[in-house]
Scaffold this active site. Structure first.
Site, PDB file in Angstrom:
ATOM      1  N   ASP A 254     -49.937  39.285 -12.101  1.00 27.48           N
ATOM      2  CA  ASP A 254     -49.163  40.741 -12.156  1.00 27.48           C
ATOM      3  C   ASP A 254     -50.513  40.921 -11.707  1.00 27.48           C
ATOM      4  O   ASP A 254     -50.583  41.794 -10.635  1.00 27.48           O
ATOM      5  CB  ASP A 254     -48.693  40.798 -12.721  1.00 27.48           C
ATOM      6  CG  ASP A 254     -47.476  41.229 -12.805  1.00 27.48           C
ATOM      7  OD1 ASP A 254     -46.866  41.320 -11.509  1.00 27.48           O
ATOM      8  OD2 ASP A 254     -46.489  40.923 -13.902  1.00 27.48           O
TER       9      ASP A 254
ATOM     10  N   GLU B 177     -53.016  42.688 -16.885  1.00 29.03           N
ATOM     11  CA  GLU B 177     -52.156  42.416 -15.536  1.00 29.03           C
ATOM     12  C   GLU B 177     -52.301  43.501 -14.599  1.00 29.03           C
ATOM     13  O   GLU B 177     -52.265  43.633 -13.467  1.00 29.03           O
ATOM     14  CB  GLU B 177     -50.684  42.461 -15.751  1.00 29.03           C
ATOM     15  CG  GLU B 177     -50.387  42.028 -17.139  1.00 29.03           C
ATOM     16  CD  GLU B 177     -48.940  41.226 -17.097  1.00 29.03           C
ATOM     17  OE1 GLU B 177     -47.857  40.935 -16.563  1.00 29.03           O
ATOM     18  OE2 GLU B 177     -48.381  42.551 -18.286  1.00 29.03           O
TER      19      GLU B 177
ATOM     20  N   HIS C  96     -30.796  24.168  -6.799  1.00 28.73           N
ATOM     21  CA  HIS C  96     -30.773  23.787  -8.100  1.00 28.73           C
ATOM     22  C   HIS C  96     -31.278  22.354  -8.861  1.00 28.73           C
ATOM     23  O   HIS C  96     -31.323  21.818  -9.686  1.00 28.73           O
ATOM     24  CB  HIS C  96     -30.071  23.928  -8.732  1.00 28.73           C
ATOM     25  CG  HIS C  96     -28.994  25.312  -9.244  1.00 28.73           C
ATOM     26  ND1 HIS C  96     -30.026  25.859 -10.122  1.00 28.73           N
ATOM     27  CD2 HIS C  96     -28.111  26.036  -9.096  1.00 28.73           C
ATOM     28  CE1 HIS C  96     -29.408  26.866 -10.718  1.00 28.73           C
ATOM     29  NE2 HIS C  96     -28.194  26.820  -9.535  1.00 28.73           N
TER      30      HIS C  96
ATOM     31  N   CYS D 202     -52.725  33.545 -19.475  1.00 22.62           N
ATOM     32  CA  CYS D 202     -51.308  33.196 -19.110  1.00 22.62           C
ATOM     33  C   CYS D 202     -50.482  33.529 -18.159  1.00 22.62           C
ATOM     34  O   CYS D 202     -49.156  32.660 -18.248  1.00 22.62           O
ATOM     35  CB  CYS D 202     -50.751  34.288 -20.632  1.00 22.62           C
ATOM     36  SG  CYS D 202     -50.143  35.234 -20.271  1.00 22.62           S
TER      37      CYS D 202
HETATM   38  C1  PEP Z   1     -48.780  37.637 -15.460  1.00 18.84           C
HETATM   39  O1  PEP Z   1     -48.326  38.458 -14.910  1.00 18.84           O
HETATM   40  O2  PEP Z   1     -49.751  36.893 -15.119  1.00 18.84           O
HETATM   41  C2  PEP Z   1     -47.345  37.272 -16.994  1.00 18.84           C
HETATM   42  C3  PEP Z   1     -48.203  35.955 -17.108  1.00 18.84           C
HETATM   43  O3  PEP Z   1     -46.136  37.751 -16.404  1.00 18.84           O
HETATM   44  P1  PEP Z   1     -45.096  37.288 -16.090  1.00 18.84           P
HETATM   45  O4  PEP Z   1     -45.092  35.865 -14.881  1.00 18.84           O
HETATM   46  O5  PEP Z   1     -43.623  36.919 -16.829  1.00 18.84           O
HETATM   47  O6  PEP Z   1     -44.907  38.724 -14.685  1.00 18.84           O
HETATM   48 MG    MG Z   2     -47.006  39.944 -15.383  1.00 17.25          MG
END
Ligand code: PEP
Ligand code: MG
Length: 555
Positions: free
Chosen positions: A455, A431, A189, A503
């Site tokens: 992922d 993903e 933390h 993303c």
């Molecule tokens: C990913 O898998 O790249 C993603 C953006 O989703 P999360 O990190 O929430 O699994």
């Molecule tokens: Mg993901």
């Protein structure tokens, strides 16, 4: 000159006088009481006072670091209200006749030890919350005042064995230039808070801390995890230069607020933010995010006792859309399951949860919850520019089924006379290797793709993203196998005329920015703190110049 190596917890360079914060809690002696009833009363009244203090700390943290990081204090209140905790202390008092202080300390130690043995790096760190709570209770019982960091007369560099969340939050960044601790990891933390508060920090120095002396001049290098005591003239000059360079760099980045995210040859990139909670919109706006590329809506379900109602969800989505004032907000339908489990759904245990019932798979198994979310999203759509994305897609049928439910909900709302903004873009997260490989077919079903490289990398490389024992060369989004799937997806999106973003964490990896843009990725979505650095990177790229060798060769 003494040089120590620890863990780089928060970026920045600080040079100043060292001050030790003596917050080591002394052990309570085993003592028996003549009157257990009186001890039970003392315990209960100390518990109520501690809950009140935590309320105050929560309000202070809300102002300084916002709701997510202040949740620590909510979690500590939950520990104090936990039936097992209370029963254990009360049992030790009534059966063993221990004084309240000793019963509290023993229970705290037992629970902290239990938590620290959990097989999850993040949860393990939470044992420091139990220690924090237990120390607070002992202080309340002794009538001792908490050691207070708020009256430090800075500027100083703080050294401590460890820092509890309640101590870290009291630091004033103008007075505490940096801190160094013996304990801690990047995910403790204190480290998380130091990054949010912008205080450079080096943690995990272990016994090396004893080499440091009160009042000595020290340099803290939060980039490299290095602490130098009594630097020689040359080292001091070097770090003064680094410190200045970092401050200049920060200033330079701030000047990019309001600037365009466009390459030297004129390609516009949409630079968006990933958020987990509505309150993070503040950070998006502060860092000049151009939209929200991923709102992880499942976070609304965590740390609570039941599924959020349609109304609660609607309010959250509406808040984000309104505050983004017409800029696009991509809300992901809930990606629950795998490492984001909620006990109240009582999901059966799975042998292999990462490959199990998560994301869209789970939503389609619980259509009543899924439709509730779709209703909340559609109702909120009139407050801004909404796009909705489905997570963990691996077949065409999943997307078709999700769209069928979407249309059903649309009709329901229409019959009820509720307005829905049109059109709302619907997207698929890429993903899984399957989704990337059928992205030509998926592109006919949706309006956009966003590639979740976190992922995608774990599934392509068969390398658990949460397992710290897996070699980082395996969990690497720069691996050609991952990049080939990104390329295939981007090409299929372009062929169908839909947009494609990234993303996952790799969206802010500057080794990949040029590669992604060359592949035709038009949107990058990253943590708010990475926006300006990435904008700077984009503005330095010239796509008209022949591509750098390395990536071209491996793809
Ligand atoms: C990913 O898998 O790249 C993603 C953006 O989703 P999360 O990190 O929430 O699994
Ligand atoms: Mg993901």
């Amino acid at each position: 000159m003494v040089k120590l190596n620890g863990i780089a917890a928060s970026k920045g360079v600080a040079i100043g006088k060292l001050h030790f914060f003596n917050n080591v809690q002394r052990k309570v002696k085993l003592e028996l009481s003549e009157s257990p009833e009186q001890e039970l009363e003392r315990f209960e009244s100390a518990r109520l006072r501690a809950l009140k203090t935590l309320d105050d700390l929560h309000s202070q943290a809300m102002e300084q670091v916002g709701p997510e990081d202040s949740m620590i204090f909510g979690a500590q209140q939950a520990l104090l209200n936990d039936r097992d905790y209370i029963n254990s202390v009360e049992d030790l008092i009534s059966r063993e006749h221990y004084v309240a202080e000793y019963a509290v300390q023993r229970t705290g130690e037992r629970l902290a030890e239990m938590i620290s043995r959990l097989d999850n790096a993040y949860l393990k760190e939470r044992s420091s919350d139990m220690v924090d709570v237990s120390n607070r209770m002992v202080r309340q019982l002794n009538g001792e005042l908490a050691k207070d960091l708020s009256d430090i007369q800075g500027p100083i560099i703080l050294a401590a064995e460890d820092l509890l969340p309640s101590e870290t939050i009291q630091m004033d960044p103008k007075k505490v230039q940096a801190f160094v601790t013996s304990a801690g990891s990047r995910t403790s933390h204190a480290s998380i808070l130091s990054r949010t508060m912008g205080i450079p920090a080096v943690v995990g120095l272990q016994e090396q801390l004893s080499a440091l002396q009160e009042g000595a001049l020290v340099v803290v290098d939060g980039f490299q995890g290095v602490v130098i005591q009594d630097p020689d003239e040359a080292t001091l000059r070097e770090y003064e230069r680094k410190q200045q360079a970092f401050l200049d760099y920060r200033r330079q980045l701030n000047r990019l607020k309001g600037a365009e995210s466009r390459t030297l040859d004129g390609k516009k990139v949409v630079l968006c933010c990933n958020i987990n909670y509505p309150s993070e919109v503040r950070l998006v706006l502060e860092n000049d995010g151009e939209g929200i590329g991923l709102f992880r809506s499942e976070m609304l379900c965590l740390e609570r006792d039941g599924f959020p109602s349609e109304e609660e969800q609607f309010q959250a989505y509406r808040e984000v859309l309104e505050r983004m004032s017409g800029r696009r907000v991509v809300i992901r339908t809930m990606d629950l399951g795998a490492d984001k489990k909620v006990s109240y759904l009582r999901l059966p245990p799975e042998q292999n949860p990462a490959m199990g019932c998560r994301g869209i798979r789970l939503s389609l198994q619980y259509p009543e919850y899924f439709k509730q979310q779709l209703r909340a999203l559609m109702r909120a759509s009139v407050y801004g520019k909404l796009a909705v994305i489905f997570p963990m897609v691996s077949t065409l049928e999943e997307v078709r089924e999700a769209k069928k439910l979407w249309r059903e909900v649309e009709r329901e709302l229409y019959t009820e006379g509720l307005r829905v903004e049109r059109p709302i873009e619907l997207g698929a997260m890429i993903e899984t290797p399957a989704a990337a490989l059928i992205s030509d077919m998926l592109a006919r079903e949706v309006d956009f793709f966003s590639i979740g490289t976190n992922d995608l990398t774990q599934y392509v490389m068969a390398a658990d993203r949460n397992n710290s024992r897996i070699d980082s060369a395996l969990n690497d989004p720069c691996h050609p196998a991952v990049l080939r799937l990104v390329r295939i997806t981007a090409e299929n999106a372009r062929a169908r005329g839909i947009w494609c973003g990234v993303c996952g964490e790799s969206a802010s990896d500057d080794r990949l920015t040029e590669t992604f843009l060359r592949m035709g990725i038009s949107e990058l979505s990253v943590a708010p703190a990475s926006i300006l650095e990435l904008r700077k990177r984009i503005r330095s790229i010239d796509l008209s110049v022949p591509e750098a060798q390395r990536t071209a060769e491996c793809l």
